[in-house]
Structure formats: C-alpha cells, structure tokens
Design a protein around this motif. Sequence first.
Motif, PDB file in Angstrom:
ATOM      1  N   SER A  55       6.311 -11.455 -10.192  1.00 21.74           N
ATOM      2  CA  SER A  55       7.307 -11.619  -9.146  1.00 21.74           C
ATOM      3  C   SER A  55       7.179 -10.484  -8.147  1.00 21.74           C
ATOM      4  O   SER A  55       7.029  -9.317  -8.532  1.00 21.74           O
ATOM      5  CB  SER A  55       8.720 -11.640  -9.731  1.00 21.74           C
ATOM      6  OG  SER A  55       9.687 -11.724  -8.695  1.00 21.74           O
ATOM      7  N   SER A  56       7.242 -10.839  -6.883  1.00 25.49           N
ATOM      8  CA  SER A  56       7.145  -9.816  -5.841  1.00 25.49           C
ATOM      9  C   SER A  56       8.358  -8.892  -5.842  1.00 25.49           C
ATOM     10  O   SER A  56       8.314  -7.810  -5.255  1.00 25.49           O
ATOM     11  CB  SER A  56       7.018 -10.482  -4.466  1.00 25.49           C
ATOM     12  OG  SER A  56       8.118 -11.340  -4.224  1.00 25.49           O
ATOM     13  N   ASN A  57       9.433  -9.311  -6.493  1.00 31.61           N
ATOM     14  CA  ASN A  57      10.636  -8.474  -6.563  1.00 31.61           C
ATOM     15  C   ASN A  57      10.604  -7.473  -7.702  1.00 31.61           C
ATOM     16  O   ASN A  57      11.472  -6.605  -7.792  1.00 31.61           O
ATOM     17  CB  ASN A  57      11.880  -9.358  -6.704  1.00 31.61           C
ATOM     18  CG  ASN A  57      12.142 -10.185  -5.454  1.00 31.61           C
ATOM     19  OD1 ASN A  57      11.707  -9.827  -4.367  1.00 31.61           O
ATOM     20  ND2 ASN A  57      12.838 -11.295  -5.614  1.00 31.61           N
ATOM     21  N   ASP A  58       9.637  -7.603  -8.619  1.00 31.12           N
ATOM     22  CA  ASP A  58       9.551  -6.662  -9.733  1.00 31.12           C
ATOM     23  C   ASP A  58       9.087  -5.301  -9.233  1.00 31.12           C
ATOM     24  O   ASP A  58       8.049  -5.198  -8.567  1.00 31.12           O
ATOM     25  CB  ASP A  58       8.573  -7.173 -10.798  1.00 31.12           C
ATOM     26  CG  ASP A  58       9.080  -8.434 -11.475  1.00 31.12           C
ATOM     27  OD1 ASP A  58      10.303  -8.682 -11.420  1.00 31.12           O
ATOM     28  OD2 ASP A  58       8.261  -9.178 -12.051  1.00 31.12           O
ATOM     29  N   ARG A 110      10.748 -10.048   4.123  1.00 29.26           N
ATOM     30  CA  ARG A 110      11.420 -11.176   3.461  1.00 29.26           C
ATOM     31  C   ARG A 110      10.536 -12.416   3.404  1.00 29.26           C
ATOM     32  O   ARG A 110      10.592 -13.191   2.460  1.00 29.26           O
ATOM     33  CB  ARG A 110      12.719 -11.515   4.194  1.00 29.26           C
ATOM     34  CG  ARG A 110      13.707 -10.373   4.283  1.00 29.26           C
ATOM     35  CD  ARG A 110      14.987 -10.817   4.965  1.00 29.26           C
ATOM     36  NE  ARG A 110      14.728 -11.403   6.284  1.00 29.26           N
ATOM     37  CZ  ARG A 110      14.602 -10.698   7.403  1.00 29.26           C
ATOM     38  NH1 ARG A 110      14.704  -9.363   7.357  1.00 29.26           N
ATOM     39  NH2 ARG A 110      14.388 -11.285   8.562  1.00 29.26           N
ATOM     40  N   ARG A 131       2.195  -6.083  -1.785  1.00 27.14           N
ATOM     41  CA  ARG A 131       3.243  -5.884  -2.785  1.00 27.14           C
ATOM     42  C   ARG A 131       2.995  -6.742  -4.021  1.00 27.14           C
ATOM     43  O   ARG A 131       3.091  -6.260  -5.161  1.00 27.14           O
ATOM     44  CB  ARG A 131       4.610  -6.200  -2.177  1.00 27.14           C
ATOM     45  CG  ARG A 131       5.761  -5.994  -3.149  1.00 27.14           C
ATOM     46  CD  ARG A 131       7.103  -6.111  -2.474  1.00 27.14           C
ATOM     47  NE  ARG A 131       7.246  -7.356  -1.737  1.00 27.14           N
ATOM     48  CZ  ARG A 131       8.369  -7.727  -1.135  1.00 27.14           C
ATOM     49  NH1 ARG A 131       9.421  -6.929  -1.176  1.00 27.14           N
ATOM     50  NH2 ARG A 131       8.434  -8.868  -0.493  1.00 27.14           N
ATOM     51  N   ASN A 136      10.389 -14.678  -0.235  1.00 28.04           N
ATOM     52  CA  ASN A 136      10.983 -14.154  -1.467  1.00 28.04           C
ATOM     53  C   ASN A 136      12.135 -15.046  -1.911  1.00 28.04           C
ATOM     54  O   ASN A 136      12.882 -15.556  -1.071  1.00 28.04           O
ATOM     55  CB  ASN A 136      11.496 -12.724  -1.239  1.00 28.04           C
ATOM     56  CG  ASN A 136      10.373 -11.751  -0.977  1.00 28.04           C
ATOM     57  OD1 ASN A 136       9.227 -11.976  -1.350  1.00 28.04           O
ATOM     58  ND2 ASN A 136      10.693 -10.660  -0.302  1.00 28.04           N
ATOM     59  N   PRO A 137      12.320 -15.232  -3.212  1.00 27.43           N
ATOM     60  CA  PRO A 137      11.444 -14.739  -4.275  1.00 27.43           C
ATOM     61  C   PRO A 137      10.430 -15.801  -4.731  1.00 27.43           C
ATOM     62  O   PRO A 137      10.794 -16.932  -5.039  1.00 27.43           O
ATOM     63  CB  PRO A 137      12.428 -14.432  -5.413  1.00 27.43           C
ATOM     64  CG  PRO A 137      13.526 -15.442  -5.219  1.00 27.43           C
ATOM     65  CD  PRO A 137      13.597 -15.758  -3.743  1.00 27.43           C
ATOM     66  N   ASN A 153       9.091  -3.614   1.003  1.00 29.06           N
ATOM     67  CA  ASN A 153      10.320  -4.239   0.500  1.00 29.06           C
ATOM     68  C   ASN A 153      11.164  -4.845   1.617  1.00 29.06           C
ATOM     69  O   ASN A 153      12.040  -5.673   1.349  1.00 29.06           O
ATOM     70  CB  ASN A 153      11.151  -3.220  -0.283  1.00 29.06           C
ATOM     71  CG  ASN A 153      10.514  -2.845  -1.609  1.00 29.06           C
ATOM     72  OD1 ASN A 153       9.666  -3.567  -2.137  1.00 29.06           O
ATOM     73  ND2 ASN A 153      10.901  -1.705  -2.147  1.00 29.06           N
ATOM     74  N   SER A 180       2.005  -5.587  -7.923  1.00 26.70           N
ATOM     75  CA  SER A 180       2.751  -6.077  -9.082  1.00 26.70           C
ATOM     76  C   SER A 180       1.838  -6.806 -10.058  1.00 26.70           C
ATOM     77  O   SER A 180       2.053  -6.758 -11.267  1.00 26.70           O
ATOM     78  CB  SER A 180       3.875  -7.013  -8.619  1.00 26.70           C
ATOM     79  OG  SER A 180       4.774  -6.349  -7.760  1.00 26.70           O
TER      80      SER A 180
END
Length: 459
Positions: A134-137, A175, A270, A217-218, A172, A274
């Motif tokens: 996940s790009s949010n990790d 979006r 990003r 995202n996400p 980060n 990850s």
Amino acid sequence: MEKKQGFFSALKEEVVRGLSPSRSRSSSPARSGSPMAALLRRKKHHNHVAHPDALIARSGSMRPLGETLTPLMEGPDPDGGEIGDSKRVGSGLGQWMRGQLSRAPSVTSMSYKRSDLRLLLGVMGAPLAPVHVSSNDPLPHLSIKDTPIETSSAQYILQQYTAASGGQKLQNSIRNAYAMGKVRMVASEFETATKVMKNRNASRCSESGGFVLWQMNPDMWYVELAVGGSKVHAGCNGKLVWRHTPWLGAHTAKGPVRPLRRALQGLDPRTTASMFADARCIGEKKINGEDCFILKLCADPQTLKARSEGPAEIIRHVLFGYFSQKTGLLVHMEDSHLTRIQSNGGDAVYWETTINSFLDDYRPVEGIMIAHSGRSVVNLFRFGEMAMSHTKTKMEEAWTIEEVAFNVPGLSVDCFIPPADLRSGTICETCELPQDERGKGAIVLSAHRAKVAALEKTH
C-alpha cells in the motif's frame, strides 16, 4: 489571433466535469469509451483562448521514439488539421493518443502473427508487482539494533532513495497522478534446442503504440495500453484487480491486490520504496558502468498459493532492485517468476518469465524525480517434458514518458470502477502464455476421450 486550447487545460475541464467510466462505458466488453478517451474527446467549438493552469504539475518530453513516429506538438487537434496561423508539422499529442487508443490495425501489424502480438501484450502489457503493498504504508524506521545487516542496509538504501526522489513529505502530498507515454514492442528472438531465429528487421516489425496511467490513493490505478490495433485495459479499485484483453475478455486477477509493475518503472517512487520495505541487501553490481546496491524481494508462500489456480502453480516470484550508489535512484529492475503447469496424465511444463527493465532520463516534476524513458527485455523460457524440447522467446520494449501530472482536480473513485461485464471467474498469469503450448495436455486428453467414445460407439 486565437490560440488553441492547451491539452492540460482541456484535461482539467474534462476531469472537473466528471470522469466516471459509467458515462463512457459502452456495451462492448472492450470498454472502448474509457476515461482517457473521454479526456481526449474534443468538441469543435473548443477553440477559445485558454491559459495554462499552474495547479497541474506536468512534464513534456517531445522526443520521438524510433524512426516510425513523427515529432509531436503540444495540444490536441480536434479536427485532425491545424487552426489558423498555428499550423505546424506533426500532430497534437492528444490527437495522437486518441488515434493510438482507437486506430485500426496497421499494415505492419497485419504482417505480425496474431499470436506474437498476443504474447507481447499478454506478458509486457500490464504485469503486476510480486506482493501486495500500500502506498499509504510508512517506511520502517531505520534501526540497526537487533536487525540483520542485510535488512538494515536495505532500509538505509531506501531512505536514500526516498530522499533522492523528492523526500517523503513531498511524496505524501501526492493524492493522485497521471502519466502518458509511448511504447514500442517487438519479438526479437526465438530459440529452440536446435536453432535460433533472430528478427533481422526488428525496427520494421516493431509495434508502436501508447499508454495512459491513472493512480489515486489508496491503492487505485487504471491503465490503457494500445499497440498494433489491440488494446489492453487493467485496473484496481483498491479491493480487486481486473484485466481486459480482446482475446480473454474481462476477468479479475488471482491473488491479493498488487501494484502495476509499470508504475514501479520510475513513475511512483513512494510505492517503489514501500515495495522494497521488506527486501534484503545482497551485494553490489555495476549497471551500465554505474555502481549499484542490489535489493532482493521474494514473494511469500501464502501469496504464491493465492495466485495459483488449477493445474498452474506459481513456484516463486523474485524482484531485484538496483539502486545507484551515486544518485540513490532506481536504475535497473529484474523481475522473475516461475510457473509449473501440470496437465492431466502428462509431464509438467515449466514457464520462467524474466523482465529486465532499465530506467533512464530522470527529471524532476514538481520536485518528484520521474524516469522519462527506459527499456525492458523479456525472456520467456519454457522447459520440461523432454530434455530437448525447450523454447526461449526474447521480447523487447522501449518507452518514453510524454506527460506527467500530479493532484489532478476532480479525479474521483468513480474513475476506477471495474467494467460492468466483469466475469465472476478469476484468471492467473498462465492464461497469457501461448495457447498451443499451454493447452497441449488438454488437446491430448480430448483426443484420447474421442477415441474412447468412438470405440464405445463401434461396440
């Protein structure tokens, strides 16, 4: 003198008006009315003065790829010609992409065997990364206490890569993202146990086309790739991955949600960082004269089992990343996976697919380092059955990135809705292998059943 409307001004207007695929999805399974086609669909009265929008970060590289493509100019042309005093040689970028995504097969593509083009698009079109990420990790905190040296070294290399790519804070803030590029594919070599056949007219037999990629995202993405009159769609709404090809229709992909490998080729730093978060540093190597660190990532057994289906078993999937010691950027990536296909009553056949990608021409787009060109070499190796029956196919792909945009206004989750005709059944990577080889065991079995039926009828 009136100016033509800029491509990205038109892009923003179309996006703000809404890009829901339900607006443009046709009744055909090919989903010809795609989000990108909606963006490039221009009305003839759109010739008013337009001002560039500073909110959209973009990158334009107008260099032609190969000899078959003419130089491109900024902005699409709605009528196929030029307007007023702005007449130039070449066609608009948007017009060219619209033609690539809907054009009829060219004379060159007619000289290709259909199976060759199918193999090119099936293997090189929209492959996925080995594991779910996940790009949010967040990246793991750099720690050397109670951590193996291989793991801590990999974390340090990734920290350097993130910093060289623009920094975590800037990444980060992204979006969503959009990229458009051109590709050229060719099957360059075919080898058997007794002979090697090389494509001596590789430049003439190559297939040119283009692709568009949307990310949000996400974990949502959508890609269209049009080459040689055929088009491949693939997408992910964050919960399932689907794919559509002209010969297989629309299916969901086996296994967990995974990123698109094409995004890892210098377009999404990003997600790339990850992806290698759990990798190990295994050494150093020179790539094109540049010293690089090597990070190795292996898919876990649970993921491999989830991706396997029926007689096809994914045995291993390994990803190697080569990060420059000088710049910290990813300059080379090697992706290798091995599949075993066990037919009923026959010998097992093994397929090994290796994709080597070289990333070049890094340039900043609003502070994010993006690789604007590169090439991939794919080796598809088949062995098993008899010792002297192996085959090896070599395919090549070159690409350039023409446009990149971040934080496109108005982009919504509706743009990543799976097609309405998505089948409930799943499909695995082996379905893209050559049909004659993959189905040899089934053909033998059906012939045997036919003989049995004939004997029963005689008696």
